[in-house]
Design an enzyme around this catalytic site. Sequence first.
Site, PDB file in Angstrom:
ATOM      1  N   CYS C  85       1.008  -0.984   0.037  1.00  0.00           N
ATOM      2  CA  CYS C  85       0.041  -0.171   0.040  1.00  0.00           C
ATOM      3  C   CYS C  85       0.747   1.547  -0.361  1.00  0.00           C
ATOM      4  O   CYS C  85       1.496   1.551  -1.092  1.00  0.00           O
ATOM      5  CB  CYS C  85      -1.509   0.042   1.309  1.00  0.00           C
ATOM      6  SG  CYS C  85      -2.674   1.442   1.063  1.00  0.00           S
ATOM      7  N   HIS C 194      -3.676  -5.456   0.778  1.00  0.00           N
ATOM      8  CA  HIS C 194      -2.639  -5.699   2.370  1.00  0.00           C
ATOM      9  C   HIS C 194      -3.065  -7.284   2.811  1.00  0.00           C
ATOM     10  O   HIS C 194      -3.836  -8.071   3.121  1.00  0.00           O
ATOM     11  CB  HIS C 194      -3.757  -4.991   3.476  1.00  0.00           C
ATOM     12  CG  HIS C 194      -3.194  -3.455   3.664  1.00  0.00           C
ATOM     13  ND1 HIS C 194      -2.345  -2.879   4.642  1.00  0.00           N
ATOM     14  CD2 HIS C 194      -4.315  -2.807   2.967  1.00  0.00           C
ATOM     15  CE1 HIS C 194      -2.457  -1.475   4.455  1.00  0.00           C
ATOM     16  NE2 HIS C 194      -3.259  -1.193   3.296  1.00  0.00           N
ATOM     17  N   GLU C 196      -1.315  -8.693   5.362  1.00  0.00           N
ATOM     18  CA  GLU C 196      -1.593  -8.902   6.429  1.00  0.00           C
ATOM     19  C   GLU C 196      -3.055  -9.026   7.328  1.00  0.00           C
ATOM     20  O   GLU C 196      -2.807  -9.643   8.276  1.00  0.00           O
ATOM     21  CB  GLU C 196      -0.181  -8.436   7.156  1.00  0.00           C
ATOM     22  CG  GLU C 196      -0.892  -6.557   7.445  1.00  0.00           C
ATOM     23  CD  GLU C 196      -1.376  -5.568   6.195  1.00  0.00           C
ATOM     24  OE1 GLU C 196      -0.789  -6.003   5.546  1.00  0.00           O
ATOM     25  OE2 GLU C 196      -0.763  -4.513   6.580  1.00  0.00           O
TER      26      GLU C 196
END
Lengths: 76, 76, 224, 718
Positions: C85, C194, C196
């Site tokens: 990002c 993302h 994660e």
Amino acid sequence: MRYVVSITRKAGLADPEGTTTAAALTNLGYREVRDVHFGRTIHIEVTDGTSTERIDEMCRILLANPVIEDYIVEEV
Amino acid sequence: MRYVVSITRKAGLADPEGTTTAAALTNLGYREVRDVHFGRTIHIEVTDGTSTERIDEMCRILLANPVIEDYIVEEV
Amino acid sequence: MHVAVVVFPGTNCEHDVDHALSLLGAEPELVWHRDVDLSGATGVVLPGGFAHGDYLRTGAIARFSPIMKEVERLAAEGAPVLGICNGFQMLCEAGLLPGATVANRDLSFICRHVDLEVTSTKSILTANATIGDILHIPLNSYEGNFVAPESEVAILESEGRVILRYHGENPNGSTNSIAGITNRGGNVAGLMPHPERASEDVLGSIDGRVLLESFVGSLEPVPA
Amino acid sequence: MTEALHRQLGMTDDEYGAVVEILGRSPNEPELAMYSVMWSEHCSYKSSRAHLGRFGHDQPWVVFGPGENAGVVDLGDGWLAALRIESHNHPSFVEPHQGAATGVGGILRDIFTMGARPIALWDPLRFGPLADPQNRYLFQGVVGGIAGYGNAVGVPTLGGEVEFADRFSKNPLVNVMALGLMREEQLVTKAAAGEGNVAILLGASTGRDGIGGASILASASFEEGDEEKRPSVQVGDPFEEKKLIEACLDLYERGLVVAIQDLGAAGISCATSESAAAGGMGMDVDLDAVHVRELAMTPGEILMSESQERMLAIVEPGDVDEALRVAGKWEVQVSVIGTVTASDQLRVTHGGRVVADIPAASLSENAPLYRRPVARPAHQESLWGDRPSLPGEIDLASALLRLLDDPALGDRSWIYEQYDHMLFLNTIVGPGHNGSLLRIKGTEKGLAVSTDGDSLRCYLDPRRGAERIVYESALNVAVTGSRPYALVDNLNFGNPEKPAVMWQFLETVEGIATACEELDVPVVGGNVSFYNETDGVDIYPAPVVGMLGFCDPMPTEPPRLDRGLAGMAIWLIGPESGEDFAASAFSRIVLDHIGGRPQAPDTDTARAVISHASRLAFEVPVLHDVGAGGLAVALAEICMKSDVGASVDMDEWQPLFDETPHRFIAVAPDEVDLAIDDVPVRRLGTLGGGTMNFGARGDLDLGEAHHIWYHALRRRVS
Ligand SMILES: Nc1ncnc2c1ncn2[C@@H]1O[C@H](COP(=O)(O)OP(=O)(O)O)[C@@H](O)[C@H]1O
Ligand SMILES: [Mg+2]
């Protein structure tokens, strides 16, 4: 003294703000609008005697993104 | 024909982008920088014969935020 | 130090990346952007957030942080460098990856899961995935719309360096639905979504794991 | 003739007289400015203070009730949660984007002022109908402002709620709730202690922002032609706030801070005086030391500026260098501006001159207190008598579609997808369900939050309406597996100088207080916003509550609306009446009728249903409270989110749309037995197929329902 840097997106690259605003104006009845593009200006106050070249350097290094933007520097 | 609308934030209002960019320039060694303010420009292409008043109206209605911004309209 | 997770003022995903990488057995360490030494790191993550408020342009100011010299050195040495990002935007600004991102097509922030198609496995981020895999991973950005000059896009495509593409709907208007790219060496990779945030069952998806596992797997073992 | 300065500043002659008495002399200009803002409705709660003592908060898990910057509760094992709700109604009307943004910034400071890291936000909102472009502009601006600030500052926004009604045109309501988490060692307060300790100003430089702004603005009504009176707008800087959060948390962790106070209304004057007064001390403040954004600011301007993103920390003299170093690391500007004294006086100097010298405590302790006249509105009886007249039969599918097409009942993802609602990886149940559920990593604990308001029901009966929103929020956290644990409330009302408005206010306080007592939930904080009136029209009374729920352990698979599968049984748990139509969505939307008297809540049933829900959350895949739109809308939401139809058998149509309180739907495999003593339980039908089938009353195609629902809000804003 003061300079103003005007930055515009290179032709052909997406300009979502411009596109959306053009559509909004047309919706509001402004049929004379043919195209809208967004740009940004950076107004810089510097100590007297600062040259245009110096501002130009700031643009190349930081203020504009040469990959997608063009800029011009003017003293005001 | 083309107009450009230049929009700036009203004097006295905080301009976090300007402040942050000024600090970044100073960090990069541009000690001559005293103040930076951000503005935006809207480049409008319209059918010939469109009056400045008409663009001014677009600014009041949509393009600028009169509560926190000032603008000027110029033909280019 | 195994993986350096770099924190800039305004970064906000550092703890999330730390958490997800730790679950995968990596040894992440948070490093402040003014540090100038990454000699203990075998890889780097530039996590998401709003470094310097995203003022001026996303990633523009962060690129000049002292630590970026070290990031550039590691990238040149072939070490894995991942930008997620805002981190991806920094890699573009720093010239480690081509292109840039601009405002989303609909001019609104997008936070939701999107589907990504793996289109190349020749990168530190996709090595463990399979071409054609569809991954369900959150996107979270206002300026996620990838743009680059046409010639640059042609090069990316012809060299097979588009590693992830939005599948189905293009959420933000990115050129050719590009969601993630890599450099020629395959060791520097960036993506807007993302991974994660899709690394545990309780978060609703674990599709991000294969990407983070690829990254962790590409790290050199810590020198004894 | 010019009006006396104190009147221009919104002070009455009596209030001015009180200042003269306190000082034993006439105040100078900066002093008068300080009193006028600190004694404004917004800061002093002069019309409401006398009544807020009604709220209880002495449960053993309460660490701080109202009075500190945020309420704090104990979660066990050394964990504390801080919570707080605030309104930013008037500033959001003047400039929706910046108004909402600075509202977010302000409430976050209230949370990290306590020592906690802010971990989530919620945004209860109220606007006029979206058909009006002005309302659309306000709505889009506010959502954009919350997104712009919340996302960038790095705090996820997990939910909220939204209502649209005429009464909120020209007076939108923008409330924000925030939640923080900390270890108990990190807890700090605002009480400046220790003579000789040093006051440090951290954060943004001080400019001429909103001088006398937010507070004066929030303490007066708007009238046509008032534009020029509006003070300058404050511009939010989420980046500065993010740095401040990290710097402050770092300072607490290193034990470098004796006390800390955020700067809000009345800026430096308020922060210094409150901090000194809370510690029973005085303070000397040197305005020359303040880092300013503009040249030539007057001492009054520096003192009263409401520039955002600033904090005042009290530090021991020996720790000052270290504190400055830590702030510097996070790239936060600092100036040392004052010293704690044993004198009780706030003494402010500028250019070597004393510009203000007043008893620090007088700004808060001596603030005026009003018991304003109270009277039930004349129209209340006739409102109650004007009951909705129900048709004998209805076209069920088309009525349900009309409800699903309402922007406040339709899909709200247009709002919450603009908010980062996943940051920190704690969001276990996010927006789009009932309450939000967050995990606390490294523990088995979970925190749930639901914000609820219902201005229309409160208009028809403020006491019953207020009680019912408390029970609704409790049920919303219960369906995540949590028990109701603490509450904050935001009381949005019209002009308190009108006895009818005071009646609505007092009824509401009574309603919230009663329901909280029944549930044994402490009220740990709140906010009152009066003067929500434009051109003489008051808003609907609009109390909003934010309920914190707590579970330990947290369910491993908490219920969600999208976990229903074909073949599962649908149960209705709780009472049925088929009669509670006053203020129902059906009356408002289908009958276009506002009137009648909402049913009173039933406390025993409420308690039983809530505790049953929180137990079932550990066993059942789908639990959903029945709220606006009744059973029909609740069922439709489950079907749409789970992407499966349902067959439901009802003898009559009324029970599908009435809004009898204290009910929820459970969806579970057939073998699970949901029955329990004390609570009515009835099997309604089964999930399956591609339509919502109501037996002899017909079918609704799920795809069509979903399409209408998905676009209900979206199509009205784009
Ligand atoms: N203003 C808003 N901001 C963010 N999320 C919202 C907002 N309004 C509604 N939502 C979300 O939409 C969902 C439905 O809202 P609501 O119908 O009020 O819930 P309930 O009826 O269960 O109390 C909730 O998850 C809520 O958090
Ligand atoms: Mg609700």
